[in-house]
Design a protein around this motif. Structure first.
Motif, PDB file in Angstrom:
ATOM      1  N   LYS A 144     -27.832 -19.480 -23.959  1.00 36.14           N
ATOM      2  CA  LYS A 144     -28.327 -20.322 -22.879  1.00 36.14           C
ATOM      3  C   LYS A 144     -29.119 -21.502 -23.434  1.00 36.14           C
ATOM      4  O   LYS A 144     -29.164 -22.573 -22.836  1.00 36.14           O
ATOM      5  CB  LYS A 144     -29.219 -19.506 -21.943  1.00 36.14           C
ATOM      6  CG  LYS A 144     -28.490 -18.388 -21.209  1.00 36.14           C
ATOM      7  CD  LYS A 144     -29.458 -17.609 -20.320  1.00 36.14           C
ATOM      8  CE  LYS A 144     -28.742 -16.474 -19.586  1.00 36.14           C
ATOM      9  NZ  LYS A 144     -29.679 -15.691 -18.741  1.00 36.14           N
ATOM     10  N   LYS A 163     -18.406 -24.137 -31.110  1.00 38.00           N
ATOM     11  CA  LYS A 163     -18.069 -24.381 -29.711  1.00 38.00           C
ATOM     12  C   LYS A 163     -19.112 -23.725 -28.813  1.00 38.00           C
ATOM     13  O   LYS A 163     -19.396 -22.532 -28.932  1.00 38.00           O
ATOM     14  CB  LYS A 163     -16.683 -23.817 -29.379  1.00 38.00           C
ATOM     15  CG  LYS A 163     -16.253 -24.090 -27.937  1.00 38.00           C
ATOM     16  CD  LYS A 163     -14.833 -23.592 -27.681  1.00 38.00           C
ATOM     17  CE  LYS A 163     -14.393 -23.918 -26.264  1.00 38.00           C
ATOM     18  NZ  LYS A 163     -13.004 -23.463 -26.005  1.00 38.00           N
ATOM     19  N   ARG A 164     -19.664 -24.517 -27.932  1.00 36.35           N
ATOM     20  CA  ARG A 164     -20.633 -24.017 -26.945  1.00 36.35           C
ATOM     21  C   ARG A 164     -19.852 -23.535 -25.730  1.00 36.35           C
ATOM     22  O   ARG A 164     -19.140 -24.307 -25.073  1.00 36.35           O
ATOM     23  CB  ARG A 164     -21.606 -25.133 -26.568  1.00 36.35           C
ATOM     24  CG  ARG A 164     -22.728 -24.697 -25.643  1.00 36.35           C
ATOM     25  CD  ARG A 164     -23.757 -23.863 -26.387  1.00 36.35           C
ATOM     26  NE  ARG A 164     -24.935 -23.622 -25.546  1.00 36.35           N
ATOM     27  CZ  ARG A 164     -26.008 -24.405 -25.543  1.00 36.35           C
ATOM     28  NH1 ARG A 164     -26.047 -25.483 -26.324  1.00 36.35           N
ATOM     29  NH2 ARG A 164     -27.039 -24.113 -24.777  1.00 36.35           N
ATOM     30  N   LEU A 165     -19.938 -22.268 -25.443  1.00 35.34           N
ATOM     31  CA  LEU A 165     -19.199 -21.693 -24.319  1.00 35.34           C
ATOM     32  C   LEU A 165     -19.897 -22.026 -23.006  1.00 35.34           C
ATOM     33  O   LEU A 165     -21.134 -22.061 -22.926  1.00 35.34           O
ATOM     34  CB  LEU A 165     -19.074 -20.181 -24.481  1.00 35.34           C
ATOM     35  CG  LEU A 165     -18.437 -19.694 -25.784  1.00 35.34           C
ATOM     36  CD1 LEU A 165     -18.367 -18.168 -25.805  1.00 35.34           C
ATOM     37  CD2 LEU A 165     -17.036 -20.287 -25.951  1.00 35.34           C
ATOM     38  N   GLU A 166     -19.105 -22.261 -21.976  1.00 35.03           N
ATOM     39  CA  GLU A 166     -19.669 -22.593 -20.670  1.00 35.03           C
ATOM     40  C   GLU A 166     -20.450 -21.437 -20.082  1.00 35.03           C
ATOM     41  O   GLU A 166     -21.421 -21.627 -19.352  1.00 35.03           O
ATOM     42  CB  GLU A 166     -18.543 -23.009 -19.710  1.00 35.03           C
ATOM     43  CG  GLU A 166     -17.837 -24.297 -20.106  1.00 35.03           C
ATOM     44  CD  GLU A 166     -16.765 -24.682 -19.106  1.00 35.03           C
ATOM     45  OE1 GLU A 166     -16.610 -23.945 -18.094  1.00 35.03           O
ATOM     46  OE2 GLU A 166     -16.094 -25.701 -19.326  1.00 35.03           O
ATOM     47  N   LYS A 167     -20.006 -20.216 -20.419  1.00 35.90           N
ATOM     48  CA  LYS A 167     -20.646 -19.033 -19.852  1.00 35.90           C
ATOM     49  C   LYS A 167     -20.567 -17.883 -20.840  1.00 35.90           C
ATOM     50  O   LYS A 167     -19.578 -17.722 -21.540  1.00 35.90           O
ATOM     51  CB  LYS A 167     -19.962 -18.645 -18.531  1.00 35.90           C
ATOM     52  CG  LYS A 167     -20.613 -17.493 -17.801  1.00 35.90           C
ATOM     53  CD  LYS A 167     -19.884 -17.217 -16.485  1.00 35.90           C
ATOM     54  CE  LYS A 167     -20.550 -16.070 -15.730  1.00 35.90           C
ATOM     55  NZ  LYS A 167     -19.816 -15.770 -14.462  1.00 35.90           N
ATOM     56  N   ASN A 174     -16.247 -13.490 -25.620  1.00 32.73           N
ATOM     57  CA  ASN A 174     -16.770 -14.536 -26.505  1.00 32.73           C
ATOM     58  C   ASN A 174     -16.027 -14.540 -27.839  1.00 32.73           C
ATOM     59  O   ASN A 174     -15.736 -15.596 -28.410  1.00 32.73           O
ATOM     60  CB  ASN A 174     -18.262 -14.327 -26.745  1.00 32.73           C
ATOM     61  CG  ASN A 174     -19.091 -14.638 -25.504  1.00 32.73           C
ATOM     62  OD1 ASN A 174     -18.563 -15.031 -24.477  1.00 32.73           O
ATOM     63  ND2 ASN A 174     -20.397 -14.448 -25.603  1.00 32.73           N
ATOM     64  N   ARG A 177     -12.698 -16.169 -27.474  1.00 33.02           N
ATOM     65  CA  ARG A 177     -12.792 -17.636 -27.504  1.00 33.02           C
ATOM     66  C   ARG A 177     -12.844 -18.120 -28.954  1.00 33.02           C
ATOM     67  O   ARG A 177     -12.333 -19.192 -29.293  1.00 33.02           O
ATOM     68  CB  ARG A 177     -14.040 -18.099 -26.748  1.00 33.02           C
ATOM     69  CG  ARG A 177     -14.115 -17.698 -25.281  1.00 33.02           C
ATOM     70  CD  ARG A 177     -13.058 -18.402 -24.413  1.00 33.02           C
ATOM     71  NE  ARG A 177     -11.745 -17.789 -24.524  1.00 33.02           N
ATOM     72  CZ  ARG A 177     -11.399 -16.640 -23.912  1.00 33.02           C
ATOM     73  NH1 ARG A 177     -12.268 -15.976 -23.193  1.00 33.02           N
ATOM     74  NH2 ARG A 177     -10.170 -16.167 -24.042  1.00 33.02           N
TER      75      ARG A 177
END
Length: 595
Positions: A144, A163-167, A174, A177
């Protein structure tokens, strides 16, 4: 002493750890506050002691404490000889100069979440300093905050892919991804607060160049590290691929490398098994026909720290329930009917194979008195037809006369406990892959005589866990979990006629233990597995052989036939362990051999 107290979810074979890790390591991390250390020491020891006493009972707790003392001795020896398990700086430099015919890109997948800055920097450094440098580090960040991203920005290495995950969707999604980011021909998993040894990828690529055909999955040994220190402990020296063991415990765990092809075929991690996703993934890959290879070297440091500790095992009971379901699904997919259950030692599972196939068994008993006792005490299901024979010699000639598909040798003084022992053994043999099975052979004083036998690199034979109390779990539960081994005693063993014939029958011209080594080696070469059900107890009331030395003339013959297999090491053992007693003790002195 093995305590069923999980430290982190999703870690497989080592989900159940020693009590000292839960409080001893934490105390090391708070030594700056002496008053707090003493307070925590008292609270932890008292609280954990009472909880374990309640969970296991007085007798079990007593033996677990004795095992804990043995564990401490092993751990001190490992720490003393730690450097001998790893390559020197000169060897690392030579590895960096090495060029291979096959140099694949390896993608290391790390799902991060609010990772401690110090831990993350150490992870990044451990990957980027690999002696095999053709790699990419794929960080899939579900945090977060910007804590992970800010640390990554400090590094200018183009091999890092962030990579910054949206959620944040949990560990499995995760990680998936991260798989999508990977460009490599092979992928590997690394937890966001653990470390690789500098030679980890080098050893993996070495195998890919040496073994033909190339294995789909390669795994290594591992150890633990305390906080952000270099205090290494509790190594897990693993066996080669072991089907029965893997069904009950994810001993493979770290460090695991796998091909992109097997990943595509299996479809990545399944979030419905979160907490046991690694175990389920490995089992699913095996179901798809994956070939495994084990590197008997510590290539992975699993970090232990207070924030990763779950003081209440039941708080993450879902992880173990998911592990149970993963095993159940794996068996069901193969048409194997079985009941899977949790045990006191979370992360270790019990499997009871359900009898559902007709099987005819001939029991050859050495003494008439034993025969009558077995008849009275043995209960069988509707699927089993048993014929009893008095056969003092138990020879190939006697077997040839029989029509049954399965033969059981019951040697002099051997008495299996309980009434369902035969059904238990036959449950394993319902799968054609199993050629022979036995139980744990004990003295009348409940000490282990053997849980199968191992053959050392030099071709010497040792009984597994000889002399230990029956209640001992052994190193990494190995005396407590059914598993594949290389060699059994013919004093008490059930085997299939097909496997007996495929092995060329029992080599009666040889004496103990050369006869057993030859017979079961041939059986395994023919494609049949050899199993010890450590839960099934066989009491030996007669004096049992304790001399496992092979006669010189027989040794020459065995060496000619099996030396290449011996060099690899026993399939149920590990060359990092001292091979001089079969008890999984650590090296007694540093070996003079190149790493």
């Amino acid at each position: 002493m093995i305590f069923a107290l999980p430290l982190r979810r999703g870690k497989g074979s080592v989900e159940s750890y020693q009590l000292y890790i839960r409080y001893g390591i934490e105390l090391k991390l708070i030594r700056k506050d002496k008053r707090k250390e003493k307070k925590m020491d008292f609270r932890t020891q008292a609280g954990m002691g009472l909880a374990l006493l309640k969970q296991y009972g007085i007798r079990d707790f007593y033996y677990r404490f004795r095992e804990w003392c043995d564990f401490q001795v092993r751990n001190q020896r490992y720490q003393k000889l730690h450097s001998s398990y790893f390559p020197s700086e000169a060897e690392l430099q030579a590895q960096r100069r090495k060029r291979w015919d096959y140099e694949p890109l390896i993608s290391i997948i790390v799902p991060t979440y609010e990772t401690d800055k110090t831990f993350l920097r150490q992870l990044l450094d451990s990957v980027l300093c690999q002696t095999y440098g053709k790699l990419e580090l794929c960080l899939a960040d579900g945090s977060k905050t910007d804590i992970v991203e800010n640390v990554v920005k400090e590094y200018k290495d183009t091999r890092i892919s962030y990579k910054r995950l949206e959620k944040n969707k949990g560990i499995s999604e995760n990680t998936n991804r991260g798989f999508e980011m990977a460009q490599g021909e092979y992928l590997a998993l690394l937890d966001h607060d653990d470390l690789l040894t500098p030679n980890a990828l080098y050893e993996m690529v070495k195998v890919l160049n040496k073994i033909n055909p190339r294995p789909d999955m390669i795994y290594s040994d591992e150890d633990k590290m305390v906080g952000d220190s270099t205090d290494y402990c509790d190594p897990n020296f693993k066996p080669d691929y072991n089907e029965e063991l893997l069904r009950r415990n994810n001993y493979i765990c770290h460090f695991l490398l796998f091909s992109k092809e097997i990943l595509k075929e299996t479809g990545g991690l399944d979030a419905s098994y979160d907490g046991a996703q690694d175990h389920e993934f490995v089992l699913r890959c095996k179901r798809k026909g994956a070939q495994f290879y084990h590197i008997p070297k510590v290539l992975y440091h699993w970090r232990i720290h207070p924030s990763s500790t779950a003081y209440d095992p039941s708080s993450k009971l879902y992880a173990y329930e998911n592990g149970k379901r993963a095993i159940q699904d794996y068996l069901s997919d193969q048409g194997i009917e079985a009941k899977v259950a949790l045990t006191k030692d979370l992360g270790v599972y019990q499997i009871k194979y359900v009898r559902n196939k007709e099987m005819k068994v001939a029991i050859l008993v050495a003494e008439k008195e034993q025969l009558e006792r077995l008849k009275k005490r043995t209960k069988v299901s509707k699927w089993t037809k048993v014929s009893y024979y008095h056969a003092s010699n138990q020879t190939n000639r006697e077997i040839k006369k029989l029509k049954e598909d399965y033969i059981l040798f019951v040697g002099k003084g051997m008495e299996p406990e309980g009434s369902g022992w035969l059904e238990e053994l036959l449950g394993f043999c319902q799968e054609k892959r199993v050629g022979a099975v036995t139980g744990s052979i004990l003295t009348t004083g409940r000490k282990i005589l053997q849980c199968g036998m191992m053959v050392s690199v030099e071709g010497k034979v040792y009984p597994l866990f000889e002399g230990l109390p029956e209640i001992y779990r052994g190193y990494c539960h190995r005396a407590d979990i059914p598993e594949n081994v290389s060699t059994l005693s013919l004093s008490f063993v059930l085997f299939s006629r097909i496997a007996w014939e495929a092995a060329g029958k029992i080599p009666e011209e040889l004496s103990f233990p050369a006869r057993e080594v030859e017979f079961f080696a041939k059986m395994r070469k023919a494609g049949f597995e050899v199993v010890v059900d450590n839960k099934l107890k066989i009491i030996c009331s007669e004096k049992y052989r304790t001399d496992y030395k092979i006669k010189p003339e027989e040794y020459v013959s065995l060496k000619r036939n099996w030396e290449s297999e011996w060099k690899r090491g026993d399939l149920a053992y590990n060359q990092n362990l001292w091979e001089g007693d079969g008890k999984f003790t650590f090296r007694k002195k540093e070996r003079n051999k190149k790493y």
